[in-house]
Design an enzyme around this catalytic site. Sequence first.
Site, short mmCIF file in Angstrom:
data_model
loop_
_atom_site.label_atom_id
_atom_site.label_comp_id
_atom_site.label_asym_id
_atom_site.label_seq_id
_atom_site.Cartn_x
_atom_site.Cartn_y
_atom_site.Cartn_z
CB CYS A 401 -1.80 -7.22 -2.02
SG CYS A 401 -3.22 -7.53 -0.94
CG ASN A 402 4.63 -5.79 -4.08
OD1 ASN A 402 5.64 -6.91 -4.19
ND2 ASN A 402 5.01 -4.90 -4.66
#
Length: 473
Positions: A401-402
């Site tokens: 999620c980065n």
Amino acid sequence: MCYVGFGVTTVLQPSTFLQRYPSYATTATLDALRAAEYPALAAHTYLDFTAAGLYATSQITRHFEFLKTHLCGNPHSTNPSSSVATEYVTRARGAVLRFFNASPDEWEVVFAGNASLALKLIGESYPFGPGDRFLLTFDNHNSVNGIREFARARGATATYVPVVLPEMRVAEADLARALETAHAGGSNLFAYPAQSNFSGVQHPLEWIAQAQAKGWDVLLDAAAFTATNRLDLSKWKPDFVVQSFYKLFGYPTGIGCLLARKTALAKLRRPWFSGGTITVASVQGDKYYLAEGPTAFEDGTLDFLAMPAIAIGLQHLESIGIDVVHERVRCLTGWLLDQLLALKQTSGRPLVRLYGPPDTERRGGIVTFNFYGADGRAIDHRRVEELANTANISLRTGCFCNPGGGEVALGLTGTELSSCFRQPEHETHLTIDDFRLCIDGKSTGAVRVSLGMVSNILDVDRFIAFARGFIGQ
Ligand SMILES: Cc1ncc(COP(=O)(O)O)c(C=O)c1O
């Protein structure tokens, strides 16, 4: 001691480890704790602490004992069962403030479902307007990235400061330049993670005062930091801090918080009202009055039955001592990096390419990399995860999620990403397989190993044994 990894046998060298990291011996209480309180770890190599911390048996026992012996009703009343619940919500707020050394005169604790929902509270309520600025590092979780949509919808600009390989830190000159761009007299929000959930980099907490001096409110994402590092809010004074409690002590899930300085909370403008957030709302009078302080931000009914488990979890962490956890994780991370970076493929090239700092300086217990085969090509991270699963090792692969961290690490440029997203068939829909195809089969992810409170040397050595299995592949 010896054991079999993925296709290999390894022999532990505890004396070498202790020679290199002697302070590990000072953390031996955690070995006893692990044996007594974390029985599920006996048969598992858990290397995913950044995704979720683990809970001790005694946390569960104490919480269930509480539930068996107390009658807790919905907090929004003065009846006796409601009062019990209210009291334990108040106690939980106090415990959170004490844990972060945050003065109740200066700070408020707003409970939310998790760090992402705490971030959403900021995004939807921050008074962005035309010409205002939202500044953030490339290295951010998507739940921080998402705030850009609120900012832009209200006419503010969102600007990213890059991180730079190989360590994936921000160049101080880039940041200093970006901080000069605050909208004079307007609202300016700067957001960054205290610790990257991608590379493990610890971005300087000194940025907080530096940014504030240039007219920015500072949002510190502490979600990947606080489980293994002390965050002392009497020393560091960001305007907003977000956290998910399961990342600190495993249980309960479903409760996080926004810690906000009172002055900062007063700047937020909630876009709606709901049950629990008002003093008075009228249908015929068409008006509502928000409650004071954190109550105005806590929509509906809090998870009041889980709330006592917050103080229990914090007490558990405090009884061990965050500095002990920090030192243990530092030693294990150093050993993991030393071992992993020393491994060579049969071609003589390094077995892994690391995305982040190669030693324990200004970094935490998150180690992210890709394996490389004898042919010089990256080994697909999905294959690594499959093999780890069969070895009963819990690690994580992908971009966590980065996406900003992932794009920098994997060398994906803005131009190629835009040309992929601009294709007509990708206007509204893009699966991860489509995405892989449209960036020419380049790797879209990496392997992440993350250490935590009850990690031990066996976990690391088991992983190194597993890693050796890729030599010759
Ligand atoms: C740095 C960081 N920020 C935010 C989050 C979001 O946390 P949650 O999914 O609990 O809302 C995470 C989760 O991994 C994280 O690592």
